[in-house]
Structures are given as C-alpha cells and as structure tokens.
Write an enzyme that holds these catalytic residues in place. Sequence first.
Site, PDB file in Angstrom:
ATOM      1  N   PRO A  17      81.102  45.447  99.042  1.00 33.74           N
ATOM      2  CA  PRO A  17      81.793  45.134 100.291  1.00 33.74           C
ATOM      3  C   PRO A  17      82.379  46.320 101.044  1.00 33.74           C
ATOM      4  O   PRO A  17      82.837  46.155 102.159  1.00 33.74           O
ATOM      5  CB  PRO A  17      82.902  44.193  99.835  1.00 33.74           C
ATOM      6  CG  PRO A  17      83.150  44.543  98.416  1.00 33.74           C
ATOM      7  CD  PRO A  17      81.851  45.042  97.851  1.00 33.74           C
ATOM      8  N   ASP A  40      72.059  48.880 106.433  1.00 35.19           N
ATOM      9  CA  ASP A  40      72.783  48.056 107.398  1.00 35.19           C
ATOM     10  C   ASP A  40      74.101  48.703 107.793  1.00 35.19           C
ATOM     11  O   ASP A  40      74.536  49.669 107.192  1.00 35.19           O
ATOM     12  CB  ASP A  40      73.105  46.707 106.759  1.00 35.19           C
ATOM     13  CG  ASP A  40      71.901  45.791 106.761  1.00 35.19           C
ATOM     14  OD1 ASP A  40      70.917  46.141 107.432  1.00 35.19           O
ATOM     15  OD2 ASP A  40      71.956  44.749 106.092  1.00 35.19           O
ATOM     16  N   LYS A  62      72.717  45.335 112.374  1.00 34.77           N
ATOM     17  CA  LYS A  62      72.954  44.410 113.483  1.00 34.77           C
ATOM     18  C   LYS A  62      74.309  44.748 114.071  1.00 34.77           C
ATOM     19  O   LYS A  62      75.197  45.184 113.359  1.00 34.77           O
ATOM     20  CB  LYS A  62      72.971  42.973 112.960  1.00 34.77           C
ATOM     21  CG  LYS A  62      71.683  42.631 112.247  1.00 34.77           C
ATOM     22  CD  LYS A  62      71.777  41.284 111.555  1.00 34.77           C
ATOM     23  CE  LYS A  62      70.470  40.924 110.871  1.00 34.77           C
ATOM     24  NZ  LYS A  62      69.863  41.999 110.075  1.00 34.77           N
ATOM     25  N   GLY A  93      74.999  45.408 102.755  1.00 38.52           N
ATOM     26  CA  GLY A  93      76.383  45.198 102.350  1.00 38.52           C
ATOM     27  C   GLY A  93      76.466  44.037 101.373  1.00 38.52           C
ATOM     28  O   GLY A  93      75.647  43.118 101.412  1.00 38.52           O
ATOM     29  N   THR A 123      79.679  40.667  96.133  1.00 41.90           N
ATOM     30  CA  THR A 123      79.657  40.003  97.432  1.00 41.90           C
ATOM     31  C   THR A 123      81.058  39.953  98.042  1.00 41.90           C
ATOM     32  O   THR A 123      82.063  39.859  97.326  1.00 41.90           O
ATOM     33  CB  THR A 123      79.015  38.609  97.316  1.00 41.90           C
ATOM     34  OG1 THR A 123      78.810  38.106  98.626  1.00 41.90           O
ATOM     35  CG2 THR A 123      79.901  37.627  96.540  1.00 41.90           C
ATOM     36  N   MET A 183      81.577  35.517 107.980  1.00 40.03           N
ATOM     37  CA  MET A 183      81.261  35.583 109.421  1.00 40.03           C
ATOM     38  C   MET A 183      82.130  34.613 110.231  1.00 40.03           C
ATOM     39  O   MET A 183      82.911  33.866 109.677  1.00 40.03           O
ATOM     40  CB  MET A 183      79.773  35.305 109.670  1.00 40.03           C
ATOM     41  CG  MET A 183      78.892  36.307 108.948  1.00 40.03           C
ATOM     42  SD  MET A 183      77.145  35.892 108.967  1.00 40.03           S
ATOM     43  CE  MET A 183      77.003  34.806 107.556  1.00 40.03           C
ATOM     44  N   GLY A 212      87.912  43.908 103.704  1.00 38.39           N
ATOM     45  CA  GLY A 212      88.273  43.842 102.288  1.00 38.39           C
ATOM     46  C   GLY A 212      87.692  45.011 101.496  1.00 38.39           C
ATOM     47  O   GLY A 212      86.546  45.390 101.695  1.00 38.39           O
TER      48      GLY A 212
HETATM   49  N1  SAH Z   1      75.526  40.170 102.005  1.00 36.57           N
HETATM   50  C1  SAH Z   1      76.915  40.275 102.354  1.00 36.57           C
HETATM   51  C2  SAH Z   1      77.322  39.365 103.484  1.00 36.57           C
HETATM   52  C3  SAH Z   1      76.699  39.729 104.791  1.00 36.57           C
HETATM   53  S1  SAH Z   1      77.208  38.681 106.087  1.00 36.57           S
HETATM   54  C4  SAH Z   1      77.773  40.015 101.114  1.00 36.57           C
HETATM   55  O1  SAH Z   1      77.251  39.552 100.090  1.00 36.57           O
HETATM   56  O2  SAH Z   1      78.953  40.295 101.149  1.00 36.57           O
HETATM   57  C5  SAH Z   1      78.495  39.617 106.821  1.00 36.57           C
HETATM   58  C6  SAH Z   1      79.819  38.978 106.529  1.00 36.57           C
HETATM   59  O3  SAH Z   1      80.267  39.369 105.245  1.00 36.57           O
HETATM   60  C7  SAH Z   1      80.920  39.433 107.453  1.00 36.57           C
HETATM   61  O4  SAH Z   1      80.907  38.718 108.681  1.00 36.57           O
HETATM   62  C8  SAH Z   1      82.148  39.106 106.645  1.00 36.57           C
HETATM   63  O5  SAH Z   1      82.428  37.735 106.679  1.00 36.57           O
HETATM   64  C9  SAH Z   1      81.665  39.446 105.257  1.00 36.57           C
HETATM   65  N2  SAH Z   1      82.065  40.811 104.896  1.00 36.57           N
HETATM   66  C10 SAH Z   1      81.273  41.864 104.685  1.00 36.57           C
HETATM   67  N3  SAH Z   1      82.005  42.935 104.328  1.00 36.57           N
HETATM   68  C11 SAH Z   1      83.296  42.537 104.305  1.00 36.57           C
HETATM   69  C12 SAH Z   1      84.527  43.159 103.995  1.00 36.57           C
HETATM   70  N4  SAH Z   1      84.582  44.435 103.626  1.00 36.57           N
HETATM   71  N5  SAH Z   1      85.654  42.431 104.064  1.00 36.57           N
HETATM   72  C13 SAH Z   1      85.614  41.138 104.435  1.00 36.57           C
HETATM   73  N6  SAH Z   1      84.476  40.501 104.737  1.00 36.57           N
HETATM   74  C14 SAH Z   1      83.331  41.175 104.672  1.00 36.57           C
END
Ligand code: SAH
Length: 506
Positions: A17, A40, A62, A93, A123, A183, A212
């Site tokens: 993350p 990404d 994106k 991510g 995640t 999201m 986060g």
């Molecule tokens: N594949 C990623 C999710 C991608 S969708 C995963 O497993 O985490 C993108 C969404 O992930 C963002 O809109 C947000 O809701 C969440 N996200 C990604 N990084 C984040 C972070 N550092 N802190 C909080 N939410 C995060």
Amino acid sequence: MAAELRRGCVYLVGAGPGDPGLLTARALELIAGADTILYDRLIPAEALDGARADAELLYVGKEGGGEAVPQERTEELLVERARAGASVVRLKGGDPFVFGRGGEEALTLRAAGIPFEVVPGVTAGVGASAYAGIPVTHRGLAGAVALVTGHSRSSAGASTDDPESAIDWPALAAFPGTLVLYMGVRRLPEIAAALIAAGRPGDEPAAVVEGGTLATQRSVLATLGTLAETVAREAIRAPAVTVIGPVAALGAELAWLPPRPLAGRSVAVTRARAQSSSLARGLRALGAQVREAPVITVRQIAGEPLDPAPYDLVCLASANAVEALFARLHAGGRDARSLAGARIAAIGPGTARALAEHGIVADVLPERFVAESLVQALAGIPVERALVARALDARDVLPDALRARGADVDVLALYETLAEPLSASALDAARSADYITFTSSSTVRFFLDAAGGEAGLSDSTRIVSIGPVTSETLREHGLEPHVEAERHDIDGMLAALLADAAPPRR
Ligand code: SAH
C-alpha cells in the site's frame, strides 16, 4: 540477492500500500532483476529504486479514475515485451488480484500463451487499516470481512455494465461483518446513505484511512451517520479506504503509529544512491517524504594491491574509502590483520561504522567530523609514515598538516565521485521539495551540473548543509544554507532538520 528471472515471463507483482517496508522479498528481487517494469501510480515511491539501471520503466497508471494508458494498451505491452524475450514485472499497488485488474491481465497472458507468476502484496484495505490500529476481524466484533469497491454508480440506483461496480448495497448492509471500501471516497455521502437506508445502523463505527502506511497517513473515526460530514470537514482525499463495522472503533484505542515529526514534509536527497540509504531511511522513519535526486555515483579507482605494512598511521576519509581500501587489501590476498601494525583514524562515525563491519575499531575519531578536527585529534600521536585513503578530489588539509609535523605521507586516491544526470522529473521534484540536503561539496557541484548551472530552487525550499565546508561551496554558488548541521554526519543532518521543522516554541 538478484534472482534469475525467466525471459518471456510476466510477473504480476503487488507492491503493497505505500510503505516500502511492506514490499515483499520476492517483489524486491523481481524488481532488481527485471528487463522491463510496467508500473502504476499507487506503488511506493521508492519501489523502483532497486531496478537495474538499464531496465525499461514504463508508467501505465491511471489518473483519478481516467486512464493515462488504456488497459488494453497495458496488456498489449505486456504481451509484446514478453514475446520479445524480456523478463517483465507488472508492478501494482497493494495486491494485484484485489481491485488491481491482475486477473484480467493474467487471462490475457494465458490466452496469448505467455507464462506468468503472481506475487501477492499487502492489500490496502488490510494494510492501511492495520496502520490505523484497526483489525479487520476481531473475536466477538467481526467474524467476516468484505472487500468492496465504492467506485459504483449503482448506489444511486443507476445500472452499470461493470459487474465489479454493480454493488448490491442492501445485500452489503445485511453483511454480517466488516465492510472495507476501496475507491470512491467522493461517493461516501451516497454510499453511507444507501447503507443506512438499507438497514445498516447509523451509529455503527466507521473510519477512513487516507494514504495508509505512507508518511502522510491520516485517519478519521466517525459513525456511518457522521462519516460524510467528517470526511468533508477533514478534506480526506484519495487514496483512502473506509472501514465500516464495530472494529473501526478500535482505531481509537489501538492507533500505534508514533507521531512523526517530519510528516508532510518533502526532503530531496542528492547524495549517491548507494550512500543515500541511511539518510533516506532516517528521513522516512521521521515521516518525511523522500525525493531521491542522486547526482553522484562513486567509482573505485583500480590500482595496485596495497601492502599497509610500512605505515604506522592509516587515515580513512569516508566509508567509501574503507570499502575501496579493503578491495585493495583483498587484491593482494590480505585482510584486516595486515593493518595490525598501524593506528587507524576515521574521519567520522559513518567511516568508523564501515571499519567496524570489517572488524576494526578506529583508534582515533575526532570530535567534529572534518579534516581540521582530525588533525587536532592526531596531535598527540607520534607519526612517522602515514597513509591517507580518500577520494580523488579531496582537500589536502590532513596530508599537509601531517607533513608539516615531519611525517612521510602517502595519499591514496581510492575512488572518485562522478556526476550522474537527473531526469527532468527528479530535478523538478528536488527543486520544489520543502528541504534539499547536501552532504558534501560534490553534491552541491553535481546538483548544479545536473540542473544546468542554475539551481532553480523554489523560494520556499530550505537548503540543508552537512557542515561548514559544504556550506562554503554552497555560498560560492550563490546558495545560502538555511540549516547547517552541528554534527557533520547523517544523524547530525537529521537532528538539524528536525530542529528546523519543529513548530516555533511559544
Ligand atoms: N490493488 C490495490 C487496490 C487498487 S484500487 C490493493 O490491493 O490495495 C485503488 C484503491 O486502493 C484506492 O482508491 C484506495 O481505496 C485503496 N488504496 C490504495 N493505496 C492506499 C493507501 N495507501 N491508503 C489507503 N487506501 C489505499
């Protein structure tokens, strides 16, 4: 640690993350070995630091829901590069199979007959929650957890042809456990209202975690009923996850991230990449956002194997000098024991640490970490024949002072520092940072080279110098340091930065 990657294989890799410490060991070794990396936007800023210098790095991210590179093009690129025989890392991510379109990419690869491997990542829904002190399951509070996309238009009743987005809010309202929304922070008012309308209690705890695991992490605790208002008041922005359920309230009790004094500050680091890690790591631990702008590379100078037997004093001017000295000793089949007859002087603690890694405790360490201070520290020590191991372009303060005392001095230039060009984006990031750090005179000179002669720093950027010599070089180039470290080493730099960033005392 470089792993052998399969040519023609695609690795679908989760980068976690945001905190680079949450990249898996497998992710790091694949990044280090890949020919091509497609990445990404939401990967840790540091994730690509370990990529090969000659790797092809392609941004396919994106932007705010829209696509800079359409998904079809990304998939084409994966297939093209793999078919051309490259080892390809597709870096995403979080986890590649959680709202990461990793499944679609895997299907495309399978259809094209291209081998692939999947590397899960931490995640965001679980990782960001954990960093906010929220366990997504908890005995007695939540025995199930649902990962949900909030990117839906269907919350207002409109239909959508994207099944990942076609969320059945009444069914989710009835879900017996924690809801974790990815999201759609902007849609939280609609989502909360839809859940409440479908029977989810308005006083159920809810939390939103923004950024986060990043240095900039913020979280807010509310209830489902007050969530929209709280998020608007605190101006919470993407990326953020929303946690709905009794476990969210545990965040108040279990928040564990220490307050980070440099949170929200960006700091440019100009020293060589290999050397920057201790400074960068220290800055990140304090919550700073590090902008790597390495303008230097260090190259060892080839030379004869070294026999240190004739010397009664060996002075080491940097950690690089220590590494290069040992390379010359090893080249002649010698090791640390060959230095037994000499006193060993280190210019500062970083050098002493490098010596310690080779089993040698420095005999002399000056109070201040500059050559002048080392000269003083050596004053009472008899010296007949000295070796000064250092960089090619170093100052002559120490050898001159030892010669003035009648010693025979050999200066051994073991390495040179060379300019490394900066990409336009790295230069822009450094110029607009809250702080820019200079750890030596050569970082100043090479930064100006990389910047085309004109530093071009923004008016609010504060210049941090490691000590008086570097400050002097800055002034020669028309740059006035705002902060000068009292201790001329990395810890001293960090302390100076902290003191400068602290809010003024009342
Ligand atoms: N594949 C990623 C999710 C991608 S969708 C995963 O497993 O985490 C993108 C969404 O992930 C963002 O809109 C947000 O809701 C969440 N996200 C990604 N990084 C984040 C972070 N550092 N802190 C909080 N939410 C995060």
